[in-house]
Design an enzyme around this catalytic site. Structure first.
Site, PDB file in Angstrom:
ATOM      1  N   ASP A 199     135.665  17.434 -86.347  1.00 53.42           N
ATOM      2  CA  ASP A 199     134.430  17.616 -87.118  1.00 53.42           C
ATOM      3  C   ASP A 199     133.289  17.980 -86.158  1.00 53.42           C
ATOM      4  O   ASP A 199     132.174  17.480 -86.275  1.00 53.42           O
ATOM      5  CB  ASP A 199     134.083  16.365 -87.923  1.00 53.42           C
ATOM      6  CG  ASP A 199     132.963  16.591 -88.933  1.00 53.42           C
ATOM      7  OD1 ASP A 199     132.588  17.761 -89.159  1.00 53.42           O
ATOM      8  OD2 ASP A 199     132.451  15.605 -89.488  1.00 53.42           O
TER       9      ASP A 199
ATOM     10  N   HIS B 284     132.388  22.985 -87.127  1.00 59.12           N
ATOM     11  CA  HIS B 284     131.199  23.685 -87.616  1.00 59.12           C
ATOM     12  C   HIS B 284     130.703  24.604 -86.502  1.00 59.12           C
ATOM     13  O   HIS B 284     130.216  24.126 -85.476  1.00 59.12           O
ATOM     14  CB  HIS B 284     130.126  22.678 -88.007  1.00 59.12           C
ATOM     15  CG  HIS B 284     130.544  21.773 -89.122  1.00 59.12           C
ATOM     16  ND1 HIS B 284     130.272  22.033 -90.442  1.00 59.12           N
ATOM     17  CD2 HIS B 284     131.247  20.615 -89.102  1.00 59.12           C
ATOM     18  CE1 HIS B 284     130.774  21.072 -91.195  1.00 59.12           C
ATOM     19  NE2 HIS B 284     131.374  20.204 -90.407  1.00 59.12           N
ATOM     20  N   LEU B 285     130.840  25.902 -86.709  1.00 64.59           N
ATOM     21  CA  LEU B 285     130.422  26.867 -85.696  1.00 64.59           C
ATOM     22  C   LEU B 285     129.077  27.502 -86.025  1.00 64.59           C
ATOM     23  O   LEU B 285     128.555  28.306 -85.248  1.00 64.59           O
ATOM     24  CB  LEU B 285     131.501  27.938 -85.508  1.00 64.59           C
ATOM     25  CG  LEU B 285     132.869  27.395 -85.072  1.00 64.59           C
ATOM     26  CD1 LEU B 285     133.842  28.547 -84.815  1.00 64.59           C
ATOM     27  CD2 LEU B 285     132.771  26.489 -83.861  1.00 64.59           C
ATOM     28  N   ARG B 286     128.514  27.151 -87.186  1.00 63.56           N
ATOM     29  CA  ARG B 286     127.118  27.425 -87.547  1.00 63.56           C
ATOM     30  C   ARG B 286     126.758  28.890 -87.745  1.00 63.56           C
ATOM     31  O   ARG B 286     125.589  29.207 -87.944  1.00 63.56           O
ATOM     32  CB  ARG B 286     126.174  26.816 -86.507  1.00 63.56           C
ATOM     33  CG  ARG B 286     126.374  25.339 -86.235  1.00 63.56           C
ATOM     34  CD  ARG B 286     126.234  24.495 -87.459  1.00 63.56           C
ATOM     35  NE  ARG B 286     126.184  23.048 -87.147  1.00 63.56           N
ATOM     36  CZ  ARG B 286     126.375  22.088 -88.018  1.00 63.56           C
ATOM     37  NH1 ARG B 286     126.651  22.397 -89.282  1.00 63.56           N
ATOM     38  NH2 ARG B 286     126.302  20.825 -87.665  1.00 63.56           N
TER      39      ARG B 286
ATOM     40  N   HIS C 212     124.094  20.206 -83.357  1.00 63.93           N
ATOM     41  CA  HIS C 212     122.700  20.338 -83.783  1.00 63.93           C
ATOM     42  C   HIS C 212     121.857  20.544 -82.534  1.00 63.93           C
ATOM     43  O   HIS C 212     122.333  20.357 -81.405  1.00 63.93           O
ATOM     44  CB  HIS C 212     122.238  19.084 -84.526  1.00 63.93           C
ATOM     45  CG  HIS C 212     122.950  18.836 -85.807  1.00 63.93           C
ATOM     46  ND1 HIS C 212     122.734  19.586 -86.937  1.00 63.93           N
ATOM     47  CD2 HIS C 212     123.897  17.914 -86.145  1.00 63.93           C
ATOM     48  CE1 HIS C 212     123.503  19.144 -87.917  1.00 63.93           C
ATOM     49  NE2 HIS C 212     124.224  18.130 -87.463  1.00 63.93           N
TER      50      HIS C 212
ATOM     51  N   ASP D 278     133.012  21.402 -97.723  1.00 62.89           N
ATOM     52  CA  ASP D 278     132.563  20.454 -96.699  1.00 62.89           C
ATOM     53  C   ASP D 278     131.094  20.691 -96.353  1.00 62.89           C
ATOM     54  O   ASP D 278     130.642  21.828 -96.238  1.00 62.89           O
ATOM     55  CB  ASP D 278     133.405  20.586 -95.440  1.00 62.89           C
ATOM     56  CG  ASP D 278     132.953  19.605 -94.368  1.00 62.89           C
ATOM     57  OD1 ASP D 278     132.859  18.411 -94.676  1.00 62.89           O
ATOM     58  OD2 ASP D 278     132.663  20.042 -93.250  1.00 62.89           O
TER      59      ASP D 278
ATOM     60  N   HIS E  42     138.068  13.815 -92.209  1.00 59.82           N
ATOM     61  CA  HIS E  42     137.419  12.745 -91.441  1.00 59.82           C
ATOM     62  C   HIS E  42     137.464  11.363 -92.112  1.00 59.82           C
ATOM     63  O   HIS E  42     136.449  10.730 -92.365  1.00 59.82           O
ATOM     64  CB  HIS E  42     135.976  13.114 -91.091  1.00 59.82           C
ATOM     65  CG  HIS E  42     135.157  13.715 -92.197  1.00 59.82           C
ATOM     66  ND1 HIS E  42     135.096  13.221 -93.478  1.00 59.82           N
ATOM     67  CD2 HIS E  42     134.344  14.801 -92.186  1.00 59.82           C
ATOM     68  CE1 HIS E  42     134.287  13.942 -94.206  1.00 59.82           C
ATOM     69  NE2 HIS E  42     133.819  14.921 -93.442  1.00 59.82           N
TER      70      HIS E  42
END
Length: 421
Positions: free
Chosen positions: A303, A55-57, A307, A145, A230
């Site tokens: 994964d 997750h590179l946001r 945050h 996802d 995952h």
């Protein structure tokens, strides 16, 4: 552009060698040095790693991570290619977003980006996204996802459409109604802590459903490729084993955090250990490790889910799920499981294995191959210092631990993407 990396060793050899790279390709081994010369410090060379789940946001959540920080972190972890998840703001369900992400990443000089696109519009699970146009724009796979696919009919249509395009559908396999408001594994620890639990059956039930969808298409001569993200439970892995024996195109990944941490960590009430799916039991972790040994588990993925610190400092009921550690994945696996799995198997699970899942060319260090490689220091122990992370998430469950296997150098497309100083 030409560079020569000297003083390196291939896996299983004590002989010091050199490799020359020219215009993005491996020119050859032990040639006269050309161009810039880089000392590999006696490290072991391997193909650069491939990450199928990060997750590179970006777009829209760049306070957590962005392409620059995330791909720099990946390169520092030895990764040459990263598949980013589409649960951003806005969702990556538009070909223009896919193209813009690829274009931006190409100018950064870190790991290569191959964005995943949403399977359904807005990841709402109802209408399929424009899959053909998303593939043409450069999408690597399709996935919702961040959400679970509750509409089985839509997932079936998505699998069928993706198969016609030669693409993989990757799924977060949890039954949302069974998971409910669970914040950790349902079991003795959740009961003792008085916290709502997420049962192992939530994962197993959804894995079973998705496998049967694939089986139905297979029986009609319409093979589809399903990749389960995952995997966290013993029962779900057994279901994947059975699917493979049936000849179905079902693959799965396991994350290092599900191998090295268990629900016992939640006794601290620290949300740094809150992930989705949750940390399970020691018995589950051992079953997953056996799956890595016997080939039931296809590959490793992190994964990587950054945050802000403020978000992860909320209580367990309110904090978001996710652990960010793409920079630590290989050192963590090598330190914990180097003896039981072996160096070659760990590297395979992070290089050749994800390429097989995707149907990509298998990485190679032979002359003529693309120059994507990592040089690893397998001897020196270093303390995990989150303040030095390239990722914006500068905290980790493994802070202060001594690990070995740290990347010294990562080369992507013939250019230095990371160099330890």
């Amino acid at each position: 552009m030409t560079i020569t990396i000297t003083n390196i060793k291939r896996i299983g050899s004590d002989q010091t060698e050199s490799v020359t790279i020219e215009n993005g390709t491996i020119k050859g081994w032990n040639l006269p040095a050309e161009g810039e010369t880089i000392d590999g410090q006696g490290g072991t060379v391997a193909p650069a790693f491939t990450e199928l789940h990060a997750h590179l946001r970006e777009p829209g959540q760049t306070e957590k991570e962005d392409l620059s920080s995330g791909l720099a972190a990946a390169a520092a972890g030895g990764y040459g290619t990263v598949v980013s998840m589409p649960n951003t703001s806005p969702v990556v369900d538009d070909p223009a977003i896919v193209r813009s992400l690829i274009q931006k990443a190409q100018g950064l000089g870190f790991a290569r980006l191959r964005p995943a696109a949403a399977l359904t519009r807005g990841q709402q699970g109802e209408a399929l996204a424009e899959l053909t146009y998303l593939k043409e724009a450069g999408a690597a796979m399709f996935t919702d996802d961040g959400r679970t696919n509750e509409n089985a009919r839509t997932l079936r249509l998505g699998l069928e459409t993706a198969a016609s395009l030669g693409m993989v559908v990757s799924v977060h396999a949890e039954d949302a109604s069974l998971r409910a408001d669970g914040v950790m594994n349902e079991g003795a620890v959740s009961e003792a802590l008085g916290l709502p639990g997420n049962p192992a059956a939530a994962e197993a039930a959804r894995v079973a459903r998705d496998i049967e969808i694939v089986a139905g298409l297979h029986a009609q001569g319409r093979p589809a490729r399903l990749h389960i993200q995952h995997l966290s439970t013993a029962r779900a892995l057994d279901l994947v084993r059975e699917a493979k024996k049936r000849g179905l195109s079902v693959t799965c990944e396991v994350c290092p955090h599900h191998l090295t941490l268990t629900d016992e960590a939640l006794r601290s009430f620290d949300a740094i250990y809150k992930v989705a799916p949750p940390l399970r039991t020691q018995a589950d972790a051992e079953h997953l490790l056996e799956g890595l040994r016997d080939g039931s588990v296809d590959c490793l993925a992190t994964d990587h889910a950054p945050h802000t610190r403020a978000e992860k400092e909320r209580d367990l009921l309110e904090a978001p799920s996710g652990i960010a550690y793409i920079e630590l994945a290989f050192p963590l696996m090598y330190t914990r499981f180097g003896e039981s799995l072996g160096l070659e198997r760990i590297i395979e699970l992070m290089t050749t294995a994800p390429a097989r899942v995707m149907g990509w060319p298998e990485p190679s260090l032979e002359a003529g191959a693309p120059a994507d490689l990592v040089v690893l220091d397998l001897e020196t122990e270093r303390t995990v210092e989150p303040a030095t992370f390239r990722s914006k998430a500068k905290f980790t469950p493994w802070a202060g631990e001594s690990l070995k296997g740290w990347p010294l150098l990562t080369v992507v497309d013939g250019k230095v993407a990371y160099r330890r100083v």
